[in-house]
Scaffold this active site. Structure first.
Site, PDB file in Angstrom:
ATOM      1  N   LYS A  30       0.833  -1.204   0.000  1.00 56.80           N
ATOM      2  CA  LYS A  30       0.000   0.000   0.000  1.00 56.80           C
ATOM      3  C   LYS A  30       0.871   1.258   0.000  1.00 56.80           C
ATOM      4  O   LYS A  30       2.072   1.180   0.259  1.00 56.80           O
ATOM      5  CB  LYS A  30      -0.936  -0.004   1.215  1.00 56.80           C
ATOM      6  CG  LYS A  30      -0.228   0.030   2.549  1.00 56.80           C
ATOM      7  CD  LYS A  30      -1.240  -0.060   3.668  1.00 56.80           C
ATOM      8  CE  LYS A  30      -0.532   0.039   5.019  1.00 56.80           C
ATOM      9  NZ  LYS A  30      -1.435   0.218   6.130  1.00 56.80           N
ATOM     10  N   ARG A 122     -10.034  -1.349  13.633  1.00 57.43           N
ATOM     11  CA  ARG A 122     -10.219  -0.336  12.579  1.00 57.43           C
ATOM     12  C   ARG A 122     -11.489  -0.662  11.805  1.00 57.43           C
ATOM     13  O   ARG A 122     -12.241   0.196  11.427  1.00 57.43           O
ATOM     14  CB  ARG A 122      -8.980  -0.314  11.673  1.00 57.43           C
ATOM     15  CG  ARG A 122      -8.951   0.815  10.678  1.00 57.43           C
ATOM     16  CD  ARG A 122      -7.546   1.093  10.179  1.00 57.43           C
ATOM     17  NE  ARG A 122      -6.940  -0.063   9.514  1.00 57.43           N
ATOM     18  CZ  ARG A 122      -5.652  -0.119   9.168  1.00 57.43           C
ATOM     19  NH1 ARG A 122      -4.848   0.889   9.433  1.00 57.43           N
ATOM     20  NH2 ARG A 122      -5.169  -1.182   8.573  1.00 57.43           N
ATOM     21  N   TYR A 254      17.023  30.485   9.623  1.00 59.90           N
ATOM     22  CA  TYR A 254      15.849  31.344   9.824  1.00 59.90           C
ATOM     23  C   TYR A 254      15.720  31.705  11.297  1.00 59.90           C
ATOM     24  O   TYR A 254      15.760  30.822  12.149  1.00 59.90           O
ATOM     25  CB  TYR A 254      14.581  30.630   9.359  1.00 59.90           C
ATOM     26  CG  TYR A 254      14.513  30.475   7.869  1.00 59.90           C
ATOM     27  CD1 TYR A 254      14.361  31.591   7.044  1.00 59.90           C
ATOM     28  CD2 TYR A 254      14.623  29.222   7.285  1.00 59.90           C
ATOM     29  CE1 TYR A 254      14.315  31.442   5.676  1.00 59.90           C
ATOM     30  CE2 TYR A 254      14.572  29.071   5.917  1.00 59.90           C
ATOM     31  CZ  TYR A 254      14.422  30.178   5.116  1.00 59.90           C
ATOM     32  OH  TYR A 254      14.375  30.038   3.765  1.00 59.90           O
ATOM     33  N   MET A 300      13.944  24.327   4.493  1.00 59.82           N
ATOM     34  CA  MET A 300      13.165  23.623   3.473  1.00 59.82           C
ATOM     35  C   MET A 300      14.073  22.821   2.517  1.00 59.82           C
ATOM     36  O   MET A 300      13.816  21.661   2.236  1.00 59.82           O
ATOM     37  CB  MET A 300      12.337  24.619   2.687  1.00 59.82           C
ATOM     38  CG  MET A 300      11.405  23.963   1.713  1.00 59.82           C
ATOM     39  SD  MET A 300      10.175  25.156   1.208  1.00 59.82           S
ATOM     40  CE  MET A 300       9.481  24.358  -0.179  1.00 59.82           C
TER      41      MET A 300
END
Ligand SMILES: Cc1ncc(COP(=O)(O)O)c(C=O)c1O
Length: 357
Positions: A30, A122, A254, A300
């Site tokens: 999956k 679930r 930053y 980033m």
């Protein structure tokens, strides 16, 4: 160079082969095969002798069917796309009595696996009495209208923990199977065990298959296991793009995210959270020239690493490596194995498949 993920296909096939230990296996593929790439992983697992696959999405099941027409393909999530299921010859979960009552007419000739809810809860049947209602109803239908009972399954949600809950869910499930045994029906697939359960117990009595995910992909489900049993088939690295000498109070990043508090040297590395490096992962170290150095700031598309005289521009900086395994950071609390894998961003990383080892 920005971030590079290399996957060694031979190691993946070897790992998928050795973890099975001779037991028939349903490979969980999956979420794009734990982000290894669906087609790539399915083909590797076929080479490792696997002929049954499980996923949560119809789209992925369709893709798997286009690769292998002989394999059993099991949809773990409840679906109402019955025509597609029949057309692609998929097997589906029967997730509850309510679902059965709503869709029983539509299940004709579809291969179903009855799901037991257990502690994981679930979805699934709560008890055997509900299953008996289904089987009783089926027995009253014409043969052509019936579903085909192909399997029984449940999922262990506690097998990678050692708090006693796994023993409870295993006992409940084995009790459910024992009740089923009284009927004269033997489904072709009885499967419950994920990697942790299989490594702990071997194949459980009455089971025909395991249903493995992370172990096929080479990460340990819990700590204390031998590295050789879990060959990690990938590496993630980037490189040093700049070296900077820092004064004691010089801020970097930053908002001045890093102030060394001493004279030091840092390397700027061009990989960051935009490439899928988790912020929690960046609280730890990376590997340069065989030595570990602390990551001190994450941006980033860059990270800052505090280094020494041994490190230079263009040196490779590993986030994951055979000597810096992904599962090490799982056990340090960075996130589940699958979470660290799923976050890797193939839109920005370069993915290289190696066939060399
Ligand atoms: C239903 C189901 N079965 C099996 C697996 C495989 O588990 P593991 O990756 O721990 O082997 C998963 C993984 O999330 C799952 O959701």
């Amino acid at each position: 160079m920005s971030g590079i993920l290399t996957i060694d296909r031979k190691k993946l096939v070897l790992q998928a082969g050795q973890i099975q230990n001779g037991t028939p296996t349903i490979a969980v593929v999956k979420n794009n095969a734990y982000n290894f790439g669906l087609e790539f992983a399915v083909r590797a697992f076929l080479d490792a002798g696997i002929t049954a696959f499980a996923t949560t999405s119809l789209k992925e099941a369709e893709k798997i069917r286009s690769i292998t027409d002989q394999s059993m393909i099991f949809l773990l999530n409840p679906t109402t796309e019955f025509e597609a299921v029949r057309g692609l010859d998929l097997s589906i979960t029967l997730p509850s009595l309510t679902y059965y009552e709503k869709y029983r007419e539509e299940l004709s000739r579809i291969s179903i696996h009855i799901e037991y809810a257990g502690l994981f809860n679930r979805s699934g049947f709560d008890n055997f009495k509900e299953v008996e209602q289904v089987l009783h109803h089926q027995a009253q239908m014409n043969e052509v209208e019936r579903f085909f009972l192909e399997g029984l399954w449940c999922h262990f949600g506690y097998a990678d923990e050692f708090d006693g809950n796994y023993e409870i869910e295993r006992k409940n499930w084995l009790g459910f199977l024992a009740e089923f045994d009284r009927l004269d029906m033997t489904p072709e697939y009885v499967h419950a065990q994920n990697t942790a359960s299989f490594v702990r117990d071997g194949i459980l009595p009455g089971h025909t298959h395991t249903r493995l995910g992370i172990g096929l992909y080479g990460s340990k489900p819990y700590s204390g296991l031998n590295d050789e049993l879990f060959v990690q088939p990938f590496e993630l690295y980037s490189s040093v793009v700049q070296i900077r000498e820092m004064d004691e109070n010089m801020p970097m990043g930053y908002g001045g995210s890093f102030v060394a508090g001493r004279k030091t040297k840092v390397a700027i590395v061009d990989i960051g959270y935009g490439d899928g490096v988790l912020r929690k992962r960046a609280e730890y170290d990376c590997l340069i020239n065989g030595r570990r150095y602390p990551i001190v700031s994450l941006m980033m598309s860059h990270m800052i690493v505090e280094v020494d005289e041994e490190v230079s521009v263009d040196d490779k900086v590993f986030i994951y490596h055979p000597d810096m395994r992904l599962d090490e950071y799982t056990f340090k609390g960075v996130g589940a194995n699958s979470e660290q894998l799923a976050t890797l961003n193939y839109n920005t990383l370069t993915k290289e498949i190696s066939h060399e080892s």
